[in-house]
Write an enzyme that holds these catalytic residues in place. Structure first.
Site, PDB file in Angstrom:
ATOM      1  N   ASP A  62      25.066  64.666   7.513  1.00 24.23           N
ATOM      2  CA  ASP A  62      24.530  63.415   7.614  1.00 24.23           C
ATOM      3  C   ASP A  62      23.065  63.645   8.110  1.00 24.23           C
ATOM      4  O   ASP A  62      22.819  64.358   8.955  1.00 24.23           O
ATOM      5  CB  ASP A  62      25.400  62.700   8.481  1.00 24.23           C
ATOM      6  CG  ASP A  62      26.632  62.163   8.294  1.00 24.23           C
ATOM      7  OD1 ASP A  62      27.163  62.413   7.299  1.00 24.23           O
ATOM      8  OD2 ASP A  62      27.324  61.859   9.390  1.00 24.23           O
ATOM      9  N   THR A  78      40.798  74.562   0.066  1.00 25.07           N
ATOM     10  CA  THR A  78      39.966  75.099   1.400  1.00 25.07           C
ATOM     11  C   THR A  78      38.590  74.967   0.937  1.00 25.07           C
ATOM     12  O   THR A  78      37.796  75.058   1.876  1.00 25.07           O
ATOM     13  CB  THR A  78      40.279  76.459   1.541  1.00 25.07           C
ATOM     14  OG1 THR A  78      39.826  77.449   0.701  1.00 25.07           O
ATOM     15  CG2 THR A  78      41.760  76.560   2.144  1.00 25.07           C
ATOM     16  N   CYS A 112      41.182  37.944  29.257  1.00 22.19           N
ATOM     17  CA  CYS A 112      39.805  37.376  29.297  1.00 22.19           C
ATOM     18  C   CYS A 112      39.771  36.133  28.547  1.00 22.19           C
ATOM     19  O   CYS A 112      40.045  34.886  29.040  1.00 22.19           O
ATOM     20  CB  CYS A 112      38.916  38.610  28.438  1.00 22.19           C
ATOM     21  SG  CYS A 112      37.174  38.300  28.992  1.00 22.19           S
ATOM     22  N   LEU A 113      39.252  35.989  27.264  1.00 20.36           N
ATOM     23  CA  LEU A 113      39.408  34.661  26.301  1.00 20.36           C
ATOM     24  C   LEU A 113      40.791  34.275  26.488  1.00 20.36           C
ATOM     25  O   LEU A 113      41.038  32.978  26.547  1.00 20.36           O
ATOM     26  CB  LEU A 113      39.169  34.999  24.867  1.00 20.36           C
ATOM     27  CG  LEU A 113      39.038  33.872  24.069  1.00 20.36           C
ATOM     28  CD1 LEU A 113      38.130  32.753  24.691  1.00 20.36           C
ATOM     29  CD2 LEU A 113      38.821  33.957  22.544  1.00 20.36           C
ATOM     30  N   GLN A 119      41.155  32.127  29.371  1.00 26.35           N
ATOM     31  CA  GLN A 119      40.307  30.971  29.176  1.00 26.35           C
ATOM     32  C   GLN A 119      40.937  29.851  28.529  1.00 26.35           C
ATOM     33  O   GLN A 119      41.128  28.581  28.640  1.00 26.35           O
ATOM     34  CB  GLN A 119      38.884  31.407  28.619  1.00 26.35           C
ATOM     35  CG  GLN A 119      37.973  32.272  29.640  1.00 26.35           C
ATOM     36  CD  GLN A 119      36.884  32.489  29.108  1.00 26.35           C
ATOM     37  OE1 GLN A 119      36.599  32.348  27.821  1.00 26.35           O
ATOM     38  NE2 GLN A 119      36.033  33.192  29.846  1.00 26.35           N
ATOM     39  N   GLU A 167      31.603  27.417  26.020  1.00 24.24           N
ATOM     40  CA  GLU A 167      31.316  28.182  24.796  1.00 24.24           C
ATOM     41  C   GLU A 167      31.535  27.734  23.389  1.00 24.24           C
ATOM     42  O   GLU A 167      30.863  28.090  22.252  1.00 24.24           O
ATOM     43  CB  GLU A 167      32.122  29.671  25.055  1.00 24.24           C
ATOM     44  CG  GLU A 167      31.756  30.494  23.776  1.00 24.24           C
ATOM     45  CD  GLU A 167      32.426  32.185  23.799  1.00 24.24           C
ATOM     46  OE1 GLU A 167      33.442  31.893  24.839  1.00 24.24           O
ATOM     47  OE2 GLU A 167      32.450  33.063  22.911  1.00 24.24           O
ATOM     48  N   ARG A 201      30.991  36.065  29.592  1.00 26.10           N
ATOM     49  CA  ARG A 201      29.888  35.373  30.205  1.00 26.10           C
ATOM     50  C   ARG A 201      30.474  34.270  31.103  1.00 26.10           C
ATOM     51  O   ARG A 201      30.103  33.622  31.910  1.00 26.10           O
ATOM     52  CB  ARG A 201      29.025  34.848  29.110  1.00 26.10           C
ATOM     53  CG  ARG A 201      28.334  35.752  28.463  1.00 26.10           C
ATOM     54  CD  ARG A 201      27.329  34.985  27.441  1.00 26.10           C
ATOM     55  NE  ARG A 201      26.588  36.118  26.646  1.00 26.10           N
ATOM     56  CZ  ARG A 201      27.187  36.766  25.539  1.00 26.10           C
ATOM     57  NH1 ARG A 201      28.339  36.195  25.251  1.00 26.10           N
ATOM     58  NH2 ARG A 201      26.520  37.830  24.916  1.00 26.10           N
ATOM     59  N   HIS A 217      39.947  42.695  31.974  1.00 23.14           N
ATOM     60  CA  HIS A 217      40.460  43.710  30.881  1.00 23.14           C
ATOM     61  C   HIS A 217      41.446  44.974  31.590  1.00 23.14           C
ATOM     62  O   HIS A 217      40.814  46.017  31.561  1.00 23.14           O
ATOM     63  CB  HIS A 217      39.484  44.022  29.936  1.00 23.14           C
ATOM     64  CG  HIS A 217      38.800  43.126  29.115  1.00 23.14           C
ATOM     65  ND1 HIS A 217      39.200  42.731  27.739  1.00 23.14           N
ATOM     66  CD2 HIS A 217      37.822  42.393  29.322  1.00 23.14           C
ATOM     67  CE1 HIS A 217      38.488  41.769  27.518  1.00 23.14           C
ATOM     68  NE2 HIS A 217      37.354  41.701  28.192  1.00 23.14           N
ATOM     69  N   GLU A 255      43.514  46.285  29.781  1.00 22.81           N
ATOM     70  CA  GLU A 255      43.920  47.322  28.921  1.00 22.81           C
ATOM     71  C   GLU A 255      43.146  48.800  28.872  1.00 22.81           C
ATOM     72  O   GLU A 255      43.580  49.677  28.407  1.00 22.81           O
ATOM     73  CB  GLU A 255      43.915  46.716  27.479  1.00 22.81           C
ATOM     74  CG  GLU A 255      42.565  46.458  27.090  1.00 22.81           C
ATOM     75  CD  GLU A 255      42.075  45.148  27.439  1.00 22.81           C
ATOM     76  OE1 GLU A 255      42.374  44.628  28.364  1.00 22.81           O
ATOM     77  OE2 GLU A 255      41.159  44.562  26.717  1.00 22.81           O
TER      78      GLU A 255
END
Ligand code: GLN
Length: 544
Positions: free
Chosen positions: A147, A188, A381-382, A385, A405, A462, A507, A509
């Protein structure tokens, strides 16, 4: 003296370089070495914080609030390497530093160039992780050899042995040996070409890790060794794993990769202890129960968008020797579709984090379905909410309640931007991020799960629970189970009358491991399993 391992990738992308690097970290840590993990990403974004989950998968948040590549999630799940903002650099961030230095006149009028200024900045970002308490830094280079945008990074890591000694550096290159059905052969040649490309740059890999669908075989390994200028034992195969990504470190130990690295770098290491990982795999292979969990989100078709959520669910399943079958549900479909059909037969419902209005009403319907049918609900989180919005509308009776939001002019902004948040936003910071302490109510499910009433978890949002509605929620029976130490911010909610209805503004997780499930995930899965078995409670240890 800290030693350095560099992991590059060749032939194709998506070879699992993050997983491979993390697994190398696991097996060396299990030999008693102190390991630090790092990822260099050649893209121009300063960090992945602004990248769409559709493009780049989840944004992985660290304790210090850094928004990083999801490979850092593998690093944390596989190793104990402490991660900070120094654990993930992008081209954008490197250039930003160099350009800021140039504007500040730090180069004393010199011409600023890729070599040496950019490469020097990359080198110092790598060497910064070395230290007296670090045996080994493992630096993964994103992208694929060849790259254009990888070149400055490859040039920088080519130079590092000149600065710190070749004997202190190890280059590991990960490639693919594809199987061609028509020829009935493993091929290969792409690997040979990829190593040629590395050698042109001036990097001779010390070890090749070969990804392949089926066993490479001695003959192929020897051929690759000869053509790529390597010892035979330095060609290590990594055959696709049948059950779980957590098999990869065990496979490496079987091939002797840990010993090879230890010898090549002249490290002092102890014996390799993988007992708990073996137990993880034993449980993966022999599940006693199948638990069905609905994850209701809006990036559902992208496997990596909720990566840490899926991993944390699996870990919690393992705590109960169970397999988690995730039913991925597109939130928008729940807006029209019948929740009784779409969510039929699930043992638990989870609404993960997210941004923007699309699918919100579907998520709210998922919450209502979980609440009214006594199905274990985990909001993150959300997901917290929407649980607050659902309760406001359907239990307290605040018609049209919403988050600002999604409806800036709602009559009942039960979720909104608090004053202190507004200040952060206006200063150019965008969100409340990173680890924050939280105090739990003594009799909450959360406190029971954690085994303590003081926790610290990672945030990235937020909006917040609107303090002005606190009394109304309490009066209507919701428990504000977790708050910031000054009690100003609501961090967790629970419904005491419900079998398991727990939601968090943070969070969890991000802090789950295969051998140490996160307490909230474990508690959620315990409740789902209890529902499946028609019993009221179940407990298991979180650790393995
Ligand atoms: N969009 C919400 C907020 O900004 C939730 C964020 C999240 O779920 N990570 O507060």
């Amino acid at each position: 003296m800290t030693k350095h391992i560099f992991v590059t990738g060749g032939v194709v992308s998506s070879l699992g370089k993050g997983l491979t690097s993390a697994s190398i970290g696991t097996i060396l840590e299990r030999r008693g070495l102190k390991v630090r993990m790092q990822k260099l990403d050649p893209y121009i974004n300063v960090d992945p914080g602004t990248m769409s989950p559709f493009q780049h998968g989840e944004v992985y948040v660290l304790d210090d609030g850094s928004e990083t590549d999801l490979d850092l999630g593998h690093y944390e799940r596989f190793t104990n390497s402490p991660l900070t903002k120094d654990s993930n650099y992008t081209t954008g961030r490197i250039y930003q530093t160099v350009i800021n230095n140039e504007r500040d006149g730090k180069y004393l009028g010199g011409t600023v160039q890729v070599v040496p200024h950019i490469t020097d900045e990359i080198k110092s970002s790598v060497l910064r992780l070395a230290g007296p308490d670090v045996d080994l830094v493992i630096t993964e280079l994103g992208g694929t050899v060849g790259d254009i945008e990888s070149l400055p990074f490859l040039e920088a890591i080519r130079q590092i042995p000149l600065d710190i000694g070749r004997q202190n550096c190890l280059f590991i290159h990960l490639t693919l040996v594809p199987y061609l059905k028509a020829a009935r052969e493993l091929k290969t040649k792409p690997t040979q070409h990829s190593v040629q490309q590395l050698r042109q740059i001036g990097i001779q890999p010390d070890i090749l890790i070969i990804r392949c669908e089926r066993e490479l075989g001695r003959e192929n390994a020897e051929k690759i060794a000869l053509f790529c200028n390597l010892e035979k034992r330095a060609v290590v195969e990594e055959v696709d794993k049948e059950f779980s990504i957590y098999e990869v470190p065990l496979g490496f130990v079987q091939t002797g990769l840990d010993q090879l690295v230890v010898e090549k770098l002249g490290l002092q290491a102890g014996p390799c202890d993988m007992k708990d990982w073996e137990e993880v795999i034993r449980r993966v292979k022999n599940p006693k129960h199948d638990i069905s969990i609905a994850v209701v989100g809006k990036y559902i078709e992208h496997r990596d968008a909720y990566k840490s959520i899926y991993e944390a669910l699996d870990h919690a399943g393992l705590a109960y020797s169970s397999r988690i079958n995730v039913k991925r549900i597109e939130a928008e479909e729940l807006e029209q579709g019948d929740p009784n059909t779409l969510l039929a037969g699930v043992d638990g419902i989870l609404v993960p984090g997210g941004f923007g209005k699309r699918g919100i009403e579907g998520k709210i319907r998922a919450v209502q379905h979980a609440r009214t049918n006594n199905i274990p609900y985990f909001g993150i989180c959300l997901g917290m909410q929407v649980a607050v919005i659902e309760y406001a509308r359907n239990v307290i009776g605040l018609t049209g309640a919403n988050s600002t939001e999604f409806a800036a002019d709602t009559l009942h902004p039960v979720i909104c931007i608090l004053e202190e948040q507004r200040e952060i936003t206006e200063k150019g910071g965008t969100m409340r991020r990173g680890a924050h302490p939280c105090l739990l109510e003594a009799d909450s499910k959360a406190a029971e799960a954690y085994g303590t009433d003081q926790i610290s978890e990672r945030h990235r949002h937020r909006y917040e629970f609107n303090d002005a509605y606190r009394q109304q929620f309490l009066a209507a029976g919701m428990s504000l189970a977790g708050t910031s130490p000054d009690k100003k911010l609501v961090e967790m909610i629970e419904l005491p009358g419900h079998p398991w209805f727990v939601a968090a503004q943070f969070h969890p997780e991000f802090k789950s491991k295969p051998n140490k499930a996160h307490p909230l995930f474990a508690s959620f899965i315990g409740a789902a399993l209890a529902r499946l078995k028609g019993r009221s409670t179940l407990t298991a240890g979180h650790g393995i």
